[in-house]
Design a protein around this motif. Structure first.
Motif, mmCIF file in Angstrom:
data_model
loop_
_atom_site.group_PDB
_atom_site.id
_atom_site.type_symbol
_atom_site.label_atom_id
_atom_site.label_comp_id
_atom_site.label_asym_id
_atom_site.label_seq_id
_atom_site.Cartn_x
_atom_site.Cartn_y
_atom_site.Cartn_z
ATOM 1 N N THR A 155 0.827 -1.206 0.000
ATOM 2 C CA THR A 155 0.000 0.000 0.000
ATOM 3 C C THR A 155 0.862 1.257 0.000
ATOM 4 O OG1 THR A 155 -0.231 0.018 2.420
ATOM 5 C CG2 THR A 155 -1.880 -1.199 1.169
ATOM 6 N N GLY A 156 2.023 1.206 0.660
ATOM 7 C CA GLY A 156 2.914 2.353 0.667
ATOM 8 C C GLY A 156 3.442 2.675 -0.718
ATOM 9 N N THR A 157 3.826 1.639 -1.461
ATOM 10 C CA THR A 157 4.331 1.860 -2.816
ATOM 11 C C THR A 157 3.226 2.363 -3.731
ATOM 12 O OG1 THR A 157 5.986 0.115 -2.521
ATOM 13 C CG2 THR A 157 5.489 0.771 -4.786
ATOM 14 N N VAL A 158 2.025 1.791 -3.595
ATOM 15 C CA VAL A 158 0.901 2.239 -4.424
ATOM 16 C C VAL A 158 0.597 3.711 -4.151
ATOM 17 C CG1 VAL A 158 -1.577 1.977 -4.845
ATOM 18 C CG2 VAL A 158 -0.118 -0.051 -4.690
ATOM 19 N N ILE A 159 0.580 4.097 -2.879
ATOM 20 C CA ILE A 159 0.308 5.492 -2.544
ATOM 21 C C ILE A 159 1.420 6.399 -3.066
ATOM 22 C CG2 ILE A 159 0.162 7.138 -0.633
ATOM 23 C CD1 ILE A 159 -2.422 5.611 -1.161
ATOM 24 N N ILE A 163 0.672 9.371 -5.718
ATOM 25 C CA ILE A 163 1.026 10.765 -5.463
ATOM 26 C C ILE A 163 2.000 11.279 -6.522
ATOM 27 C CG2 ILE A 163 2.233 12.317 -3.862
ATOM 28 C CD1 ILE A 163 1.120 10.607 -1.565
ATOM 29 N N GLY A 164 2.959 10.440 -6.889
ATOM 30 C CA GLY A 164 3.951 10.843 -7.877
ATOM 31 C C GLY A 164 5.366 10.847 -7.336
ATOM 32 N N ILE A 165 5.613 10.119 -6.236
ATOM 33 C CA ILE A 165 6.948 10.053 -5.649
ATOM 34 C C ILE A 165 7.890 9.331 -6.607
ATOM 35 C CG2 ILE A 165 8.305 9.333 -3.649
ATOM 36 C CD1 ILE A 165 6.064 11.359 -3.011
ATOM 37 N N ASP A 166 9.035 9.919 -6.878
ATOM 38 C CA ASP A 166 10.015 9.271 -7.746
ATOM 39 C C ASP A 166 10.450 7.940 -7.139
ATOM 40 O OD1 ASP A 166 9.933 11.432 -9.471
ATOM 41 O OD2 ASP A 166 11.614 12.455 -8.492
ATOM 42 N N GLN A 167 10.658 6.935 -7.990
ATOM 43 C CA GLN A 167 10.945 5.583 -7.510
ATOM 44 C C GLN A 167 12.157 5.545 -6.586
ATOM 45 O OE1 GLN A 167 11.231 2.656 -10.610
ATOM 46 N NE2 GLN A 167 11.208 0.935 -9.192
ATOM 47 N N ALA A 168 13.184 6.304 -6.925
ATOM 48 C CA ALA A 168 14.402 6.286 -6.105
ATOM 49 C C ALA A 168 14.150 6.828 -4.698
ATOM 50 C CB ALA A 168 15.493 7.099 -6.796
ATOM 51 N N ASP A 169 13.138 7.673 -4.562
ATOM 52 C CA ASP A 169 12.846 8.300 -3.265
ATOM 53 C C ASP A 169 11.824 7.520 -2.441
ATOM 54 O OD1 ASP A 169 14.525 10.403 -4.019
ATOM 55 O OD2 ASP A 169 12.863 11.521 -4.938
ATOM 56 N N GLN A 170 11.205 6.507 -3.041
ATOM 57 C CA GLN A 170 10.105 5.837 -2.358
ATOM 58 C C GLN A 170 10.494 5.149 -1.050
ATOM 59 O OE1 GLN A 170 7.780 3.383 -5.013
ATOM 60 N NE2 GLN A 170 7.479 5.070 -6.473
ATOM 61 N N LYS A 175 9.359 5.276 4.642
ATOM 62 C CA LYS A 175 9.829 5.314 6.039
ATOM 63 C C LYS A 175 9.151 6.453 6.782
ATOM 64 C CE LYS A 175 14.078 5.545 8.829
ATOM 65 N NZ LYS A 175 13.753 6.751 9.600
ATOM 66 N N TRP A 176 9.094 7.637 6.166
ATOM 67 C CA TRP A 176 8.396 8.759 6.810
ATOM 68 C C TRP A 176 6.924 8.426 7.014
ATOM 69 C CZ3 TRP A 176 10.619 12.550 2.655
ATOM 70 C CH2 TRP A 176 11.972 12.822 2.943
ATOM 71 N N ALA A 191 7.291 14.650 9.479
ATOM 72 C CA ALA A 191 6.310 15.504 8.816
ATOM 73 C C ALA A 191 6.993 16.646 8.077
ATOM 74 C CB ALA A 191 5.307 16.041 9.840
ATOM 75 N N GLN A 192 8.021 17.248 8.694
ATOM 76 C CA GLN A 192 8.758 18.324 8.037
ATOM 77 C C GLN A 192 9.402 17.828 6.744
ATOM 78 O OE1 GLN A 192 11.251 19.463 11.370
ATOM 79 N NE2 GLN A 192 10.270 21.475 11.484
ATOM 80 N N ASN A 193 10.006 16.648 6.807
ATOM 81 C CA ASN A 193 10.650 16.078 5.622
ATOM 82 C C ASN A 193 9.624 15.798 4.528
ATOM 83 O OD1 ASN A 193 13.238 16.127 6.738
ATOM 84 N ND2 ASN A 193 13.019 14.091 7.649
ATOM 85 N N MET A 194 8.456 15.269 4.930
ATOM 86 C CA MET A 194 7.414 14.950 3.956
ATOM 87 C C MET A 194 6.901 16.231 3.288
ATOM 88 S SD MET A 194 5.622 12.375 2.675
ATOM 89 C CE MET A 194 5.346 11.041 3.851
#
Length: 410
Positions: A155-159, A163-170, A175-176, A191-194
């Motif tokens: 579910t984390g990867t699907v979300i 959203i559009g998170i780049d694969q390298a950053d997923q 983790k966040w 939360a700040q990082n996100m």
């Protein structure tokens, strides 16, 4: 104020919650409850009344919309409860789920294009691909934690991809995401990082749009040229992370346990796999990890379900109680994957009314794929510990009760 009739911190609500809520439901449609050091609220216990509370325009989610209100807003309370810096108040205040009336309708109208059923169905092949990869890795190990090694990364990867998170950053973003429900984590830093990441992503997608949610939210305008602000887009991304990831990642192991507890129903599903989409609704009814709706506040003195309510009183609907209400579900404690309900009756795990979960279609697809891959395409999955060895973390008294781990063997 009248003293609470019951506290949801009593052991009966963790030891046997179905029975405990059944007692409250038959006692009254509304029951005064309270928490140590917290506010007293009315718990709505019956299915039709919970549904009515979620749709009644006299009941609002934003306390500041109560005429003559005093005290902190819901957003202020959430920032304080989560120990977040003041800089997060605008993102909490912009949360669509904390909006009423025209404000909510406007934001929902601008968000809807990113969550159409057609768009969610188009994600299914990718959900299946992610699921297969995770199960292959788990099968190669032979055993592991179904949550940590399958449902959460699924579910984390699907979300992330929605959203559009780049694969390298997923991996870092997931983790966040997971730190949101980890009481030992530094939530403020996560939360700040996100927020920082999503701000950057908005700028990149504004310059070079793709097919993801952020691109859709950046580009969508209504007939009047209105569009979402960056603060609203960030708030929506955080909402999807919180509501779209954790609830489904914990529903999946709950559903697996429910089917193992009802082997006749699992056998029925294996004999008739085409029944899975219908069966998901029954499993959502009995395996939903989110037990209550967010609070609603009375904007006037009123009568609700035959009970006098004062202006400013808070009401919260019990999904758990509503989903086991015998007025709607015959033999509610039975798992019946072929259950057929009267028209207009339903479980309330996705909520109801104006705030009905916009991600319901995606949650259903993820659940179908997970159960098909785990239990229908294979018959070797085993839970390797007894039910008495399973441990849960309750986010708040009466709040989400999340399974810590589900050790399995493939």
């Amino acid at each position: 104020m009248t003293e609470p009739i019951v506290s949801l911190t009593n052991p009966e609500f963790t030891d046997d919650p179905i029975c405990a809520y059944a007692r409250l439901r038959e006692q009254s449609p509304l029951v005064r409850i309270g928490f140590p050091g917290g506010p007293r609220v009315w718990l709505v216990t019956r299915n039709e009344d919970v549904k009515a509370a979620l749709s009644d325009p006299r009941l609002v989610v934003d306390y500041s919309n109560v005429p003559g209100h005093q005290g902190p807003s819901v957003a202020d309370q959430m920032v304080a409860a989560l120990d977040l810096p003041d800089e997060f108040r605008p993102y909490v205040a912009a949360n669509m789920m904390l909006k009423d009336g025209k404000e909510h309708a406007r934001q929902r109208r601008l968000v809807t294009p990113a969550f159409t059923v057609r768009r969610m169905k188009a994600l299914r092949p990718r959900v299946e691909e992610i699921s297969a990869q995770l199960l292959d890795a788990l099968a190669a190990k032979g055993s592991g934690d179904l949550i940590e090694e399958y449902s959460s990364p699924l579910t984390g990867t699907v979300i992330c991809e929605l959203i559009g998170i780049d694969q390298a950053d997923q991996p870092q973003v997931r983790k966040w995401m997971n730190e949101y429900t980890d009481p030992t984590a530094d939530l403020a830093t996560s939360a700040q990082n996100m927020v920082g990441y999503i701000k950057d992503l908005i700028e990149r997608r504004r310059a070079e749009p793709t097919q993801d949610m952020i691109s859709s939210l950046v580009q969508t305008t209504d007939d009047n040229g209105d569009r979402l602000s960056d603060t609203e887009i960030i708030s929506m991304a955080l909402l999807v992370v919180n509501n779209g990831h954790h609830s489904t990642s914990h529903f999946i192991p709950n559903a697996v346990l429910a089917l193992f507890d009802n082997p006749d129903q699992l056998a029925l599903l294996r004999a008739r796999p085409e029944a899975l989409p219908h069966a998901i609704h029954e499993l959502m009814r009995i395996a939903n990890p989110v037990p209550t709706a967010g609070p609603r506040y009375a904007t006037e003195d009123m009568e609700f379900a035959g009970i006098p309510i004062r202006k400013g009183d808070a009401l919260t609907g019990s999904y758990l109680s509503a989903n086991y209400d015998p007025r709607v579900f015959a033999e509610p404690e039975a798992c019946d994957l072929e259950r057929v309900l009267e028209r207009g009756h339903s479980h309330l795990s996705y909520g109801a009314g104006p705030h009905y979960c916009p991600g319901a279609a995606l949650a259903g697809i993820e659940a179908e794929v997970a159960l098909e891959h785990l239990l229908l395409q294979r018959d070797t999955l085993e839970v390797t510990v007894g039910r008495d060895a399973l441990r849960y973390t309750e986010a708040t008294p009466g709040g989400a009760r999340l399974l810590d781990a589900l050790p399995v063997r493939l």
